[in-house]
Design an enzyme around this catalytic site. Structure first.
Site, short mmCIF file in Angstrom:
data_model
loop_
_atom_site.label_atom_id
_atom_site.label_comp_id
_atom_site.label_asym_id
_atom_site.label_seq_id
_atom_site.Cartn_x
_atom_site.Cartn_y
_atom_site.Cartn_z
N GLU A 27 43.79 36.62 44.12
CA GLU A 27 43.44 36.09 45.43
C GLU A 27 42.58 34.83 45.30
O GLU A 27 42.73 33.88 46.07
CB GLU A 27 42.68 37.15 46.24
CG GLU A 27 43.48 38.42 46.50
CD GLU A 27 43.24 39.51 45.46
OE1 GLU A 27 43.19 40.68 45.84
OE2 GLU A 27 43.11 39.16 44.25
N CYS B 201 40.09 43.95 45.65
CA CYS B 201 38.93 44.72 45.21
C CYS B 201 37.77 44.56 46.19
O CYS B 201 37.68 43.57 46.92
CB CYS B 201 38.51 44.30 43.81
SG CYS B 201 37.97 42.58 43.67
#
Length: 348
Positions: free
Chosen positions: A53, A78
């Site tokens: 990301e 996460c």
């Protein structure tokens, strides 16, 4: 949904670029789309480095577009501080209004918390897009966290009449079964996995290097069963060129690139799996010989097998292992045949 699947397939393609470099972390790919156009891409490139990301968001030239974009990621972002900050925080920070996620993360520090943070921030979240494919992509990671052991791959070569090698007393006869293409494939497999394990007979008779010299990628951790520490020191596996673990029943000792670990030999397959879990090893290839392979088979400790079948018959020798599973497929490997077998308990 078909549009979501198209971009998720691209996430998976990107994620695979990290194969062999990100373990024990998962392979993850990310795509950012604005008004039907990809404006950013990224993947987790190396363990300890930025996540997918982060790389995808950093690749977007005009960050203002993120406020009206969709972020696609193959695994739940996460939500904890590890070697990098939480990716869910980064998505919220850039006000990305929609996230499409392939599958949730079963790692206890994530496990739905990343999705929850996005939803609590008002982000539209779609989950389960190509979920089976995304779990298949990270079957090692999921096995490690859900079964508390490495993903275990059995690998051997056998003759058409079912022998894995000649008898030890026939050592002067050629034991080689398969061709060069199969050998290259085996080295490519090594480059994709965290560790490779052999028994003492294979170490003594074949004297393998267990490296990736015929493929690109780092060498796996080399592991050898040497119960009584009877193997001679001149063998390649003791050359200290790459980290090596000697599982034995005699001593614990750590030397340069060489570690001895003492275990009780009863249930050695399970104890080895437990040790490798504690060492954060997410996958291991069991490369033989027959006794070592059968030790893991009889313990039910395997997930996949790769069986190479050559063309020359031996007529006699040491029988190849046998495993039962209906989940099989066979493909050519040069002049040989390669059969992939999955455990029926493997649901990816």
């Amino acid at each position: 949904m078909l549009i979501h699947e198209m971009y998720m397939k691209r996430c998976i393609q990107l994620a695979l670029k990290g194969s062999g470099y990100v373990a024990p972390n998962p392979m993850v790919g990310c795509v950012i789309v604005h008004e039907g156009k990809i404006i950013g891409e990224g993947y987790h490139e190396i363990y300890g480095g930025p996540h997918a990301e982060v790389n995808a968001i950093n690749s977007v030239e005009n960050k203002e577009l993120l406020k009206s974009a969709v972020i696609y990621v193959s695994l739940e972002p996460c939500n904890h501080f590890g070697k990098t900050p939480p990716c869910s925080d980064l998505i919220v920070k850039h006000h990305i209004p929609e996230a499409v996620i392939g599958c949730s993360d079963s790692f206890e520090k994530v496990a739905g918390k990343g999705i929850e943070k996005l939803q609590n921030a008002g982000i539209k979240v779609t989950t389960g897009v190509l979920e089976k494919d995304c779990r298949q992509l990270n079957k090692r990671f999921f096995t490690f966290h859900e079964k508390k052991r490495p993903f275990i791959i059995l690998k051997w070569a056998q003759t058409p009449d079912g022998f894995i090698s000649r008898f030890p007393e026939d050592i002067n006869n050629n034991n080689w079964i398969t061709g060069e293409e199969s050998k290259i494939l085996a080295h490519q497999l090594r480059a994709s996995e965290s560790a490779i394990l052999i028994g003492s007979n294979t170490a003594k008779i074949d004297n393998p290097e267990l490296t990736t010299r015929l493929a690109e990628g780092k060498n796996p951790l080399r592991i050898v069963f040497d119960k009584e520490l009877s193997l001679p020191a001149h063998l390649h596996i003791f050359d200290r060129s790459t980290p090596t673990l000697v599982i034995n029943s005699v001593k614990d000792e750590v030397l340069q690139n060489l570690e001895y670990l003492k275990v009780e030999w009863e249930n050695v397959a399970q104890k080895t799996a437990d040790l490798l879990y504690k060492k954060n090893i997410t996958s291991v290839i069991i490369e033989g010989g027959a006794h070592t392979l059968n030790t893991f088979i009889s313990a039910g400790l395997w997930d996949e097998a790769m069986v190479f079948t050559g063309n020359e018959k031996f007529g006699s020798g040491i029988k190849a292992p046998k495993i039962n599973s209906k989940k099989q497929r066979t493909v050519p490997a040069g002049k040989d045949l390669l059969t992939y077998i999955s455990s029926e308990q493997l649901n990816y």
